[in-house]
Scaffold this motif. Sequence first.
Motif, short mmCIF file in Angstrom:
data_model
loop_
_atom_site.label_atom_id
_atom_site.label_comp_id
_atom_site.label_asym_id
_atom_site.label_seq_id
_atom_site.Cartn_x
_atom_site.Cartn_y
_atom_site.Cartn_z
N GLY A 251 0.82 -1.21 0.00
CA GLY A 251 0.00 0.00 0.00
C GLY A 251 0.85 1.26 0.00
N ILE A 252 1.94 1.22 0.73
CA ILE A 252 2.87 2.37 0.71
C ILE A 252 3.46 2.52 -0.69
CG2 ILE A 252 5.08 3.24 1.60
CD1 ILE A 252 4.29 1.89 4.30
N GLY A 253 3.80 1.40 -1.31
CA GLY A 253 4.29 1.45 -2.68
C GLY A 253 3.28 2.04 -3.64
N ARG A 254 2.01 1.69 -3.44
CA ARG A 254 0.96 2.26 -4.29
C ARG A 254 0.88 3.78 -4.10
NH1 ARG A 254 -2.33 -1.78 -6.54
NH2 ARG A 254 -2.45 -3.69 -5.31
N LEU A 255 1.01 4.24 -2.86
CA LEU A 255 0.99 5.69 -2.61
C LEU A 255 2.16 6.37 -3.31
CD1 LEU A 255 -0.01 6.02 1.15
CD2 LEU A 255 -1.44 6.44 -0.85
N LEU A 256 3.33 5.76 -3.25
CA LEU A 256 4.49 6.32 -3.95
C LEU A 256 4.25 6.37 -5.45
CD1 LEU A 256 7.38 4.56 -1.97
CD2 LEU A 256 6.74 6.98 -1.88
N SER A 257 3.66 5.32 -5.98
CA SER A 257 3.34 5.29 -7.41
C SER A 257 2.35 6.38 -7.77
CB SER A 257 2.77 3.92 -7.79
OG SER A 257 2.36 3.92 -9.13
N TRP A 258 1.32 6.53 -6.95
CA TRP A 258 0.31 7.56 -7.19
C TRP A 258 0.96 8.94 -7.23
CZ3 TRP A 258 -4.93 7.31 -4.13
CH2 TRP A 258 -5.83 8.26 -4.60
N ARG A 259 1.86 9.15 -6.30
CA ARG A 259 2.53 10.46 -6.22
C ARG A 259 3.44 10.71 -7.43
NH1 ARG A 259 6.71 12.69 -1.68
NH2 ARG A 259 6.68 14.82 -2.41
N THR A 260 4.12 9.67 -7.89
CA THR A 260 5.09 9.88 -8.97
C THR A 260 4.51 9.72 -10.37
OG1 THR A 260 5.81 7.57 -8.85
CG2 THR A 260 7.06 9.17 -7.54
N THR A 261 3.45 8.90 -10.53
CA THR A 261 2.94 8.66 -11.88
C THR A 261 1.50 9.10 -12.09
OG1 THR A 261 2.21 6.41 -11.39
CG2 THR A 261 4.48 6.69 -12.21
#
Length: 134
Positions: free
Chosen positions: A91-101
């Motif tokens: 889920g943290i990875g998904r948040l990072l993805s959301w922020r960057t892409t």
Amino acid sequence: MVTTKNRRALQITLGVLSAIPALSGGAGVLVGHRALPGPDRSVVEPSLDSEYRVTSAFFLAAAPVIWASIPKVEQAAAPLRVLAAAGFVGGIGRLLSWRTTGRPHPAFIAATVLELVGMPALVLWQEQVRRATA
């Protein structure tokens, strides 16, 4: 009686939730990135498709671990906590993805909520059942 109902409710919840890694992991292994929701999934870099299929295999492998934990859920803290921690980190990875892409498909927003809120809740629930049946 409340303990039995709470334990049974947790078992049912885990059984229902186990369908997510079983179905999406299996689909990811079999059809790769085409299993993802959203527009234009026809072209993807081969390395990304390969990585997606391998990652899907790990997701698929989580389902039998959950299934094995259901009968004696009060004794299954270790495997459930490992899977919950992996889900939370995802889920943290998904948040990072959301922020960057950018904003993902709504299905992945729901997955993010499940991973960041649902996984800790399941750990707490399992612990409650464990203590009540000890």
